[in-house]
Design an enzyme around this catalytic site. Structure first.
Site, PDB file in Angstrom:
ATOM      1  N   GLY A  99     -20.477   1.204  20.013  1.00 28.51           N
ATOM      2  CA  GLY A  99     -21.553   1.231  19.017  1.00 28.51           C
ATOM      3  C   GLY A  99     -20.951   1.176  17.621  1.00 28.51           C
ATOM      4  O   GLY A  99     -20.029   1.926  17.320  1.00 28.51           O
ATOM      5  N   ASP A 112     -22.293   9.538  16.602  1.00 31.65           N
ATOM      6  CA  ASP A 112     -22.643  10.724  17.411  1.00 31.65           C
ATOM      7  C   ASP A 112     -21.752  11.941  17.114  1.00 31.65           C
ATOM      8  O   ASP A 112     -22.118  13.060  17.440  1.00 31.65           O
ATOM      9  CB  ASP A 112     -22.526  10.397  18.906  1.00 31.65           C
ATOM     10  CG  ASP A 112     -23.401   9.228  19.325  1.00 31.65           C
ATOM     11  OD1 ASP A 112     -24.331   8.883  18.572  1.00 31.65           O
ATOM     12  OD2 ASP A 112     -23.146   8.648  20.389  1.00 31.65           O
ATOM     13  N   ARG A 117     -49.532  18.167   8.518  1.00 28.23           N
ATOM     14  CA  ARG A 117     -49.255  17.747   9.891  1.00 28.23           C
ATOM     15  C   ARG A 117     -47.930  18.298  10.397  1.00 28.23           C
ATOM     16  O   ARG A 117     -47.053  18.655   9.599  1.00 28.23           O
ATOM     17  CB  ARG A 117     -49.154  16.224   9.954  1.00 28.23           C
ATOM     18  CG  ARG A 117     -50.481  15.543  10.029  1.00 28.23           C
ATOM     19  CD  ARG A 117     -50.311  14.046  10.046  1.00 28.23           C
ATOM     20  NE  ARG A 117     -51.599  13.401  10.269  1.00 28.23           N
ATOM     21  CZ  ARG A 117     -51.874  12.154   9.955  1.00 28.23           C
ATOM     22  NH1 ARG A 117     -50.945  11.401   9.383  1.00 28.23           N
ATOM     23  NH2 ARG A 117     -53.049  11.648  10.200  1.00 28.23           N
ATOM     24  N   HIS A 163     -32.192   2.864  15.974  1.00 27.60           N
ATOM     25  CA  HIS A 163     -31.006   2.214  15.394  1.00 27.60           C
ATOM     26  C   HIS A 163     -30.974   2.225  13.869  1.00 27.60           C
ATOM     27  O   HIS A 163     -29.936   1.877  13.289  1.00 27.60           O
ATOM     28  CB  HIS A 163     -30.896   0.780  15.929  1.00 27.60           C
ATOM     29  CG  HIS A 163     -30.472   0.736  17.367  1.00 27.60           C
ATOM     30  ND1 HIS A 163     -31.344   0.988  18.393  1.00 27.60           N
ATOM     31  CD2 HIS A 163     -29.262   0.502  17.943  1.00 27.60           C
ATOM     32  CE1 HIS A 163     -30.703   0.910  19.549  1.00 27.60           C
ATOM     33  NE2 HIS A 163     -29.437   0.612  19.307  1.00 27.60           N
TER      34      HIS A 163
END
Ligand code: F6P
Length: 352
Positions: A10, A127, A162, A261
């Site tokens: 990635g 990550d 909300r 993404h």
């Protein structure tokens, strides 16, 4: 030396900056510098180009990867590895720098003992799931992107009073959700490493929403940041929370957003550029020194004058990094245990 660099797995913002530094430093040190196209797939296909100062100009600020990337399944098999080794030998590559995450570093670790070519790795994955990496290339940009998105979502959430569930990437690692969630003043952060049951998660979130919308009448929004490693889908969470709110605080709606993404793209932050440039520099120096099967890692400054010239860059055997990665992912690493312990403690301070 004839040295080469590839980006794999990635993509992560800052990969290009690493390529730029590797090229500029390599050329200044008198080496020939090659770029491998599309990760390991390009090595197998011998798809390389010569890198120059000119061809890598303005790369530091660009997201994605100029060289291209791939998740090369052939490299997981002996036949693919043998082809990669043959490419290195026949192309006369004496030093290779692999920029990528765990899969890419595993490839480097498998090849290194079987070739005269020296191989070093630079951890690059949004990550932040590479063992001993400190901060991997791309993480800081991804965190900033998530925080900005959450801030924007909070604006609209406040306008309508909300609750929002925002899912972020991270595969099995909750680091992005944790770091960005705190920075965005989330009311709850969900991550797979907690191994919480669905029942416990929903009970916790109901309590969070009560604290936000029942105990307080002035609270304008609730933000729940969820890592993709948390096994309950954002949609299922939304449905459950809506049902709770219909009972506990009628009129308050829940919405979900999956950032996907978006989190992986964009121009790298100054910190990501710094990390990538300095790791790229250290990669060239390590190859010159004959170092192999080693990852360069970004750490807070430690002892000046240690093993690399740069006080923030450390050399870690790739095998050790991969071992720590497994512990990060199965939850047995000291680092992850402490991270979760800290977050559990903080959890209660978040809502309301
Ligand atoms: O490893 C980086 C990452 O972006 C993960 O956060 C995510 O789970 C995965 O890659 C997505 O992969 P792909 O782009 O192949 O869908």
């Amino acid at each position: 030396m004839r040295i080469a660099i590839l980006t794999s797995g990635g993509d992560a913002p800052g990969m290009n900056a690493a390529v730029r530094a590797f090229t500029v430093v390599g050329l200044r040190r008198g080496h020939e510098v090659l770029g491998v196209r599309d990760g390991y797939a390009g090595l197998l296909a011998r798809n390389l180009e010569t890198l120059t100062r000119e061809s890598t100009e303005r790369l530091t600020r660009q997201g994605g990867t100029l060289l291209g990337s791939s998740r090369c399944l052939e490299m997981m098999r002996e036949e693919g590895q043998a082809r990669a080794l043959a490419s290195l030998a026949e192309l006369g590559i004496e030093g290779l720098c692999v920029v990528g995450g765990n899969g890419s570093l595993t490839g480097a670790h498998v090849l290194a003992p079987r070739t005269a070519c020296k191989i070093v790795g630079l951890p690059a994955s949004i990550d932040n799931d590479v063992g001993h990496a400190g901060l991997a290339i791309g993480v800081d940009t991804a965190v900033n992107t998530i925080v900005e998105a959450c801030d924007r979502i909070s604006d609209t959430a406040r306008a309508h009073r909300r609750a929002f569930v925002v899912e972020v990437m991270g595969r099995n690692c909750g680091f992005l959700a944790m770091r960005a969630g705190l920075a965005a003043e989330a009311d709850a952060i969900l991550y797979g490493e907690s191994h919480a049951t669905e029942e416990a998660t929903f009970a916790h979130l109901r309590e969070v929403l009560r604290r936000c919308f029942v105990e307080r009448s002035d609270k304008k929004r609730a933000l729940i940041v969820k890592s993709e490693g948390c096994p309950i889908s954002a949609h299922a969470i939304r449905d459950h929370l809506q049902a709770y709110l219909d009972e506990d605080a009628p009129g308050v709606d829940v919405r979900e957003t999956v950032l996907g993404h978006i989190v992986r793209g964009g121009s790298p932050t100054a910190l990501d550029r710094t990390i990538a440039l300095r790791l790229g520099f250290s990669a060239v120096m390590a190859l010159e020194a004959g170092i192999t099967d080693t990852m360069l890692a970004w750490e807070p400054p430690f002892q000046v004058g240690a093993e690399t010239m740069d006080p923030s860059v450390r050399r870690v055997p790739i095998g050790e990094a991969l071992e720590e990665t497994s512990k990060l992912l199965d939850g047995t690493s000291t680092l992850i245990r402490r991270r979760i312990e800290l977050l559990r403690f903080v959890d209660d301070c978040l809502p309301g």
